[in-house]
Design an enzyme around this catalytic site. Sequence first.
Site, short mmCIF file in Angstrom:
data_model
loop_
_atom_site.label_atom_id
_atom_site.label_comp_id
_atom_site.label_asym_id
_atom_site.label_seq_id
_atom_site.Cartn_x
_atom_site.Cartn_y
_atom_site.Cartn_z
N ASP A 51 6.76 19.39 -0.89
CA ASP A 51 7.15 19.71 0.48
C ASP A 51 6.44 20.95 1.01
O ASP A 51 5.91 20.96 2.12
CB ASP A 51 8.67 19.90 0.53
CG ASP A 51 9.16 20.38 1.89
OD1 ASP A 51 9.22 21.60 2.09
OD2 ASP A 51 9.48 19.53 2.74
N ASP A 74 8.78 8.15 -1.49
CA ASP A 74 8.59 7.81 -2.89
C ASP A 74 7.80 6.52 -2.93
O ASP A 74 8.34 5.44 -2.66
CB ASP A 74 9.94 7.64 -3.59
CG ASP A 74 9.81 7.21 -5.05
OD1 ASP A 74 8.66 7.07 -5.52
OD2 ASP A 74 10.84 7.01 -5.71
N ASN A 101 -4.45 7.93 -1.58
CA ASN A 101 -4.86 8.96 -2.52
C ASN A 101 -3.81 9.27 -3.58
O ASN A 101 -4.15 9.74 -4.67
CB ASN A 101 -5.19 10.23 -1.74
CG ASN A 101 -5.30 11.44 -2.63
OD1 ASN A 101 -6.25 11.60 -3.38
ND2 ASN A 101 -4.28 12.31 -2.57
N TYR A 167 -5.05 5.18 -16.99
CA TYR A 167 -5.63 5.71 -15.76
C TYR A 167 -6.91 4.96 -15.38
O TYR A 167 -7.09 4.53 -14.23
CB TYR A 167 -5.93 7.20 -15.94
CG TYR A 167 -6.59 7.85 -14.75
CD1 TYR A 167 -5.85 8.21 -13.63
CD2 TYR A 167 -7.97 8.12 -14.75
CE1 TYR A 167 -6.46 8.82 -12.54
CE2 TYR A 167 -8.58 8.72 -13.67
CZ TYR A 167 -7.83 9.07 -12.57
OH TYR A 167 -8.43 9.66 -11.48
N LYS A 171 -7.65 2.63 -12.02
CA LYS A 171 -8.71 2.91 -11.05
C LYS A 171 -9.67 1.72 -10.92
O LYS A 171 -10.17 1.44 -9.82
CB LYS A 171 -9.46 4.19 -11.44
CG LYS A 171 -8.59 5.44 -11.36
CD LYS A 171 -8.01 5.64 -9.95
CE LYS A 171 -7.23 6.93 -9.82
NZ LYS A 171 -6.73 7.18 -8.45
#
Length: 263
Positions: A51, A74, A101, A167, A171
Amino acid sequence: MSDESLRDETLPLLSGRVALVTGGSGLLGAGIAWRFAQAGAAVVVHFHRGDKGARELVQRITDRGGDALAVPADLTDEADCHHLVEEAHAWRGRLDSLVNNAGVQPVQDLAGMTAAEWREVNEANVHSAFCCTQAAAGWMRDQEGGGSVTHIASIEGSHPAAGHAHYSASKAALIMFARSAALEYGPLGIRVNSVSPGLIDRPGLADAWPEGVARWTAAAPLTRLGRPEDVGSACVFLASDAASWITGTDLVVDGGVGARPTW
């Protein structure tokens, strides 16, 4: 308003357009959002838990005469993804660009990886992009000019690293998802691409991983690490009219390290 100019004349002009950047409170996301603001776009900065970072970025943009809004969501929740996109569209009555992103990058060796850890990474990195893309396309298809979607992938989508099986796989999935979405959404005026960054610098990285930074700078023809703004510039280009005939491609932003022979 600050005397410091926000607009960067080296970037394509995106005045009158609205961009949504997920994970906008993090270092890379903030750099992407900042470049969209410098291109003249109104920017929706998504955050989950960051935040403070998101609101500071919005303040930084608006203090310089730009237009920005911070919105929480979320992105592991499908309904929250759709609500985020709906809010972004409702803010200025259109949504021209989505940059997926948001994501995570934990390190875990494959032998010790649990199914839950595998799912967590893929939900954060792929599921969120799927839901947000689907939601954004629902608005973009009905507006003049269509829209642009960009997934932030990674050079690890084609060159895996140890400890990053989950990961790297996520990707690679994003790169193929961009191509698949480009195929189906192209007739609706929606372009979908991916950007694959190399190693992006961050505060303290050289101290925490000196040998890795040294290897990278030695291997990269441009002899430096990337900056968040380098990735942001690529995203702005893909969202602009200069890329109006570009879809289904993966733009590698790695300082040329991928050109280095591996033998």
